[in-house]
Write a protein that holds these residues in place. Structure first.
Motif, PDB file in Angstrom:
ATOM      1  N   ASP A 247       0.863  -1.191   0.000  1.00 54.38           N
ATOM      2  CA  ASP A 247       0.000   0.000   0.000  1.00 54.38           C
ATOM      3  C   ASP A 247       0.892   1.230   0.000  1.00 54.38           C
ATOM      4  O   ASP A 247       2.097   1.160   0.281  1.00 54.38           O
ATOM      5  N   SER A 248       0.310   2.352  -0.329  1.00 52.45           N
ATOM      6  CA  SER A 248       1.066   3.610  -0.302  1.00 52.45           C
ATOM      7  C   SER A 248       0.575   4.473   0.843  1.00 52.45           C
ATOM      8  O   SER A 248      -0.587   4.412   1.249  1.00 52.45           O
ATOM      9  N   ALA A 249       1.485   5.259   1.373  1.00 57.89           N
ATOM     10  CA  ALA A 249       1.171   6.177   2.469  1.00 57.89           C
ATOM     11  C   ALA A 249       2.000   7.436   2.280  1.00 57.89           C
ATOM     12  O   ALA A 249       2.800   7.556   1.338  1.00 57.89           O
ATOM     13  N   ALA A 250       1.800   8.392   3.180  1.00 59.36           N
ATOM     14  CA  ALA A 250       2.515   9.664   3.063  1.00 59.36           C
ATOM     15  C   ALA A 250       4.022   9.476   3.110  1.00 59.36           C
ATOM     16  O   ALA A 250       4.771  10.226   2.485  1.00 59.36           O
ATOM     17  N   SER A 257      -0.590  -5.815   7.017  1.00 61.14           N
ATOM     18  CA  SER A 257      -1.153  -7.098   7.379  1.00 61.14           C
ATOM     19  C   SER A 257      -2.193  -6.861   8.468  1.00 61.14           C
ATOM     20  O   SER A 257      -2.473  -5.707   8.836  1.00 61.14           O
ATOM     21  N   GLU A 258      -2.767  -7.923   8.975  1.00 59.46           N
ATOM     22  CA  GLU A 258      -3.800  -7.782  10.009  1.00 59.46           C
ATOM     23  C   GLU A 258      -3.210  -7.173  11.279  1.00 59.46           C
ATOM     24  O   GLU A 258      -2.356  -7.767  11.930  1.00 59.46           O
ATOM     25  N   GLY A 259      -3.643  -5.982  11.597  1.00 57.58           N
ATOM     26  CA  GLY A 259      -3.276  -5.377  12.868  1.00 57.58           C
ATOM     27  C   GLY A 259      -1.976  -4.604  12.881  1.00 57.58           C
ATOM     28  O   GLY A 259      -1.641  -3.983  13.903  1.00 57.58           O
ATOM     29  N   PHE A 260      -1.204  -4.600  11.800  1.00 58.22           N
ATOM     30  CA  PHE A 260       0.039  -3.830  11.810  1.00 58.22           C
ATOM     31  C   PHE A 260       0.496  -3.575  10.381  1.00 58.22           C
ATOM     32  O   PHE A 260       0.014  -4.187   9.428  1.00 58.22           O
ATOM     33  N   SER A 261       1.449  -2.659  10.240  1.00 60.61           N
ATOM     34  CA  SER A 261       2.043  -2.376   8.936  1.00 60.61           C
ATOM     35  C   SER A 261       3.531  -2.137   9.108  1.00 60.61           C
ATOM     36  O   SER A 261       4.008  -1.809  10.205  1.00 60.61           O
ATOM     37  N   ASP A 293       6.913   3.691  22.688  1.00 60.31           N
ATOM     38  CA  ASP A 293       6.606   4.881  21.885  1.00 60.31           C
ATOM     39  C   ASP A 293       7.491   4.998  20.642  1.00 60.31           C
ATOM     40  O   ASP A 293       7.483   6.025  19.953  1.00 60.31           O
ATOM     41  N   THR A 294       8.268   3.936  20.308  1.00 56.98           N
ATOM     42  CA  THR A 294       9.113   3.949  19.109  1.00 56.98           C
ATOM     43  C   THR A 294       8.235   3.959  17.861  1.00 56.98           C
ATOM     44  O   THR A 294       7.236   3.241  17.802  1.00 56.98           O
ATOM     45  N   PRO A 295       8.566   4.758  16.845  1.00 56.02           N
ATOM     46  CA  PRO A 295       7.781   4.745  15.598  1.00 56.02           C
ATOM     47  C   PRO A 295       7.720   3.343  14.992  1.00 56.02           C
ATOM     48  O   PRO A 295       8.714   2.617  14.976  1.00 56.02           O
ATOM     49  N   ASP A 296       6.527   2.984  14.506  1.00 50.88           N
ATOM     50  CA  ASP A 296       6.282   1.691  13.864  1.00 50.88           C
ATOM     51  C   ASP A 296       6.602   0.501  14.769  1.00 50.88           C
ATOM     52  O   ASP A 296       6.977  -0.583  14.303  1.00 50.88           O
ATOM     53  N   VAL A 297       6.442   0.692  16.068  1.00 55.64           N
ATOM     54  CA  VAL A 297       6.682  -0.399  16.999  1.00 55.64           C
ATOM     55  C   VAL A 297       5.586  -1.455  16.854  1.00 55.64           C
ATOM     56  O   VAL A 297       4.429  -1.140  16.546  1.00 55.64           O
ATOM     57  N   LEU A 298       5.961  -2.692  17.048  1.00 50.06           N
ATOM     58  CA  LEU A 298       5.019  -3.812  16.982  1.00 50.06           C
ATOM     59  C   LEU A 298       4.806  -4.364  18.381  1.00 50.06           C
ATOM     60  O   LEU A 298       5.766  -4.538  19.140  1.00 50.06           O
ATOM     61  N   ILE A 333      11.976 -11.205  29.690  1.00 50.86           N
ATOM     62  CA  ILE A 333      10.573 -11.146  29.267  1.00 50.86           C
ATOM     63  C   ILE A 333       9.850 -12.396  29.754  1.00 50.86           C
ATOM     64  O   ILE A 333      10.363 -13.504  29.647  1.00 50.86           O
ATOM     65  N   LYS A 334       8.637 -12.179  30.291  1.00 49.49           N
ATOM     66  CA  LYS A 334       7.866 -13.272  30.866  1.00 49.49           C
ATOM     67  C   LYS A 334       6.586 -13.523  30.068  1.00 49.49           C
ATOM     68  O   LYS A 334       6.108 -12.657  29.338  1.00 49.49           O
ATOM     69  N   GLU A 335       6.057 -14.726  30.254  1.00 53.18           N
ATOM     70  CA  GLU A 335       4.786 -15.069  29.626  1.00 53.18           C
ATOM     71  C   GLU A 335       3.685 -14.139  30.128  1.00 53.18           C
ATOM     72  O   GLU A 335       3.634 -13.782  31.303  1.00 53.18           O
ATOM     73  N   GLY A 336       2.826 -13.728  29.207  1.00 53.43           N
ATOM     74  CA  GLY A 336       1.736 -12.825  29.552  1.00 53.43           C
ATOM     75  C   GLY A 336       2.059 -11.356  29.354  1.00 53.43           C
ATOM     76  O   GLY A 336       1.152 -10.518  29.334  1.00 53.43           O
ATOM     77  N   GLN A 337       3.339 -11.037  29.187  1.00 55.13           N
ATOM     78  CA  GLN A 337       3.729  -9.647  28.959  1.00 55.13           C
ATOM     79  C   GLN A 337       3.568  -9.275  27.481  1.00 55.13           C
ATOM     80  O   GLN A 337       3.348 -10.131  26.627  1.00 55.13           O
ATOM     81  N   THR A 338       3.707  -7.991  27.222  1.00 57.98           N
ATOM     82  CA  THR A 338       3.735  -7.498  25.845  1.00 57.98           C
ATOM     83  C   THR A 338       5.170  -7.125  25.497  1.00 57.98           C
ATOM     84  O   THR A 338       5.808  -6.343  26.214  1.00 57.98           O
ATOM     85  N   ALA A 339       5.674  -7.694  24.431  1.00 58.43           N
ATOM     86  CA  ALA A 339       7.014  -7.352  23.951  1.00 58.43           C
ATOM     87  C   ALA A 339       6.876  -6.346  22.818  1.00 58.43           C
ATOM     88  O   ALA A 339       6.162  -6.596  21.839  1.00 58.43           O
ATOM     89  N   HIS A 340       7.532  -5.206  22.952  1.00 55.76           N
ATOM     90  CA  HIS A 340       7.503  -4.166  21.923  1.00 55.76           C
ATOM     91  C   HIS A 340       8.738  -4.327  21.036  1.00 55.76           C
ATOM     92  O   HIS A 340       9.875  -4.364  21.530  1.00 55.76           O
ATOM     93  N   LEU A 341       8.504  -4.427  19.742  1.00 58.81           N
ATOM     94  CA  LEU A 341       9.558  -4.820  18.810  1.00 58.81           C
ATOM     95  C   LEU A 341       9.604  -3.906  17.596  1.00 58.81           C
ATOM     96  O   LEU A 341       8.575  -3.371  17.167  1.00 58.81           O
ATOM     97  N   THR A 342      10.795  -3.736  17.060  1.00 53.31           N
ATOM     98  CA  THR A 342      10.953  -3.151  15.728  1.00 53.31           C
ATOM     99  C   THR A 342      11.675  -4.186  14.861  1.00 53.31           C
ATOM    100  O   THR A 342      12.196  -5.185  15.370  1.00 53.31           O
ATOM    101  N   LEU A 343      11.693  -3.934  13.567  1.00 52.99           N
ATOM    102  CA  LEU A 343      12.266  -4.873  12.620  1.00 52.99           C
ATOM    103  C   LEU A 343      13.505  -4.284  11.955  1.00 52.99           C
ATOM    104  O   LEU A 343      13.553  -3.087  11.672  1.00 52.99           O
ATOM    105  N   ARG A 344      14.482  -5.145  11.706  1.00 52.00           N
ATOM    106  CA  ARG A 344      15.689  -4.701  11.007  1.00 52.00           C
ATOM    107  C   ARG A 344      15.375  -4.596   9.514  1.00 52.00           C
ATOM    108  O   ARG A 344      15.111  -5.608   8.844  1.00 52.00           O
ATOM    109  N   ASP A 345      15.420  -3.388   8.997  1.00 55.07           N
ATOM    110  CA  ASP A 345      15.089  -3.169   7.586  1.00 55.07           C
ATOM    111  C   ASP A 345      15.972  -3.980   6.651  1.00 55.07           C
ATOM    112  O   ASP A 345      15.518  -4.456   5.600  1.00 55.07           O
TER     113      ASP A 345
END
Length: 369
Positions: A247-250, A257-261, A293-298, A333-345
């Motif tokens: 898709d295109s964006a600004a 994909s479902e729930g993230f980009s 609060d990282t941009p495009d964090v998953l 990191i423990k089970e039940g937590q939320t892990a915030h991730l970015t991807l290596r381009d």
């Protein structure tokens, strides 16, 4: 040293075609591993090179000779099987010397050659033992010595380490690598174990359903898979796959994909286009822990953790899809937590959804590994 050439090689059992149009060039002194799942044709190729299977179509060259119709004994090859195939009533010395005795090699020469190969493989203390008095690793060394003593131009190994436990496999991999460096004979090694392939091979041939998917160095196979099959087959833990729409964006093209980009770097502009359906692939080590609060964090919901030495494998869901991520053990990191991730381009792999072929960047825009 001797080259091996396969030209349009095919194999059929009656009307059932199990292999077609296989082309492969193996350089003199090269260590090539045929890797793939059970039934992919890798052992069939090895057996055709050895002369144990007939060729339905095409040509096999060993050196400057076409060997399609030559019996195994005239091909100047040595074959080591998964089954050690030692004579149980003979000592190790007798097993190793058996082939030379059949050729009526003089006794002093036999003793000299057995002593030399035994010293190389570290089996001199075993020469008077019978197979039942030896461990699996020791028996495999005897089988390799029996092959080496023929002084072949080509070594063929058919899953020779499969019957060994993990520690012995590790040890034998090291010894086989050292042996190849000493002997410099052309070697073809069949396995379904990707760790064996990655550690032993100069080049790996990935087989799937009777065809070659990709030929390359271990680094090329791992970092630059040419098909979706190769990406899924090679790598532990398994690669993560995300069905995506372009898709295109600004800020330019994005994969949604479902729930993230995921933003696409400008280097992909000439390769993909809006509306395309692709598969994005990231290995578990391609994710990086980040602040919320990282941009495009998953945001990944962690469901299971597995300690793997100095790393932790976390498994959970991202956008409704199951994924696996490797993070430093110190992250705790423990089970039940939320892990915030970015991807290596620079580690993004893209595949066409229909063909399974990799979407390749222009060579001058490839990221260094």
């Amino acid at each position: 040293m001797t080259a091996i050439q396969l030209h349009s090689l095919g194999k059929a059992y009656g009307a059932a075609e199990v292999m077609r149009d296989v082309n492969l060039s193996i350089e003199p002194g090269e260590f090539v591993v045929l890797l793939g799942p059970s039934g992919c044709g890798k052992s069939t190729i090895l057996r055709m090179v050895a002369g144990l299977e007939s060729v339905s179509s095409g040509e096999i060259r060993i050196g400057d000779r076409v060997v399609n119709d030559l019996p195994p004994g005239d091909r100047e090859i040595a074959l080591v099987f998964q089954n050690y195939a030692l004579y149980p009533h003979m000592t190790a010395f007798e097993n190793i010397a058996f082939g030379l005795r059949r050729l009526k090699v003089p006794k002093p020469e036999i003793e000299e050659r057995v002593a030399k190969v035994s010293e190389i493989l570290g089996i001199t203390p075993l020469l008077q033992r019978r197979p039942r008095q030896m461990s699996g690793g020791q028996q495999q060394r005897i089988a390799i010595a029996r092959a080496m003593i023929k002084q072949p131009k080509v070594f063929l190994f058919d899953e020779p380490l499969s019957n060994l436990d993990a520690k012995l496999r590790d040890q034998m991999r090291i010894e086989l690598k050292k042996l190849h460096r000493m002997q410099t004979a052309t070697t073809v090694f069949v396995t379904h174990d990707q760790l064996e392939a990655m550690t032993l091979a100069d080049r790996i041939v990935i087989m799937n359903a009777g065809i070659i998917e990709q030929v390359g160095t271990p680094e090329e196979i791992y970092y630059s898979p040419r098909t979706l099959f190769v990406a899924k087959f090679v790598g532990t833990p398994n690669i993560n796959l995300f069905p995506m729409n372009v898709d295109s964006a600004a800020d330019g093209l994005r994969l949604r994909s479902e729930g993230f980009s995921i933003p696409l770097g400008s280097q992909w502009n000439a390769t993909v286009s809006k509306g395309q359906k692709l598969i994005a692939a990231y290995r578990p080590k391609d994710f990086v822990l980040a602040k919320p609060d990282t941009p495009d964090v998953l945001a990944m919901t962690v469901e299971l953790t597995e300690m793997m030495g100095d790393e932790t494998l976390i498994q959970g869901t991202l956008g409704g899809q199951q994924i696996q991520v490797l993070v430093p053990y110190s992250s705790q990191i423990k089970e039940g937590q939320t892990a915030h991730l970015t991807l290596r381009d620079d580690r993004l792999k893209l595949f066409d959804e229909k063909t399974g072929l990799a979407m390749m960047l222009p060579s001058d825009q490839r990221h260094s590994l």
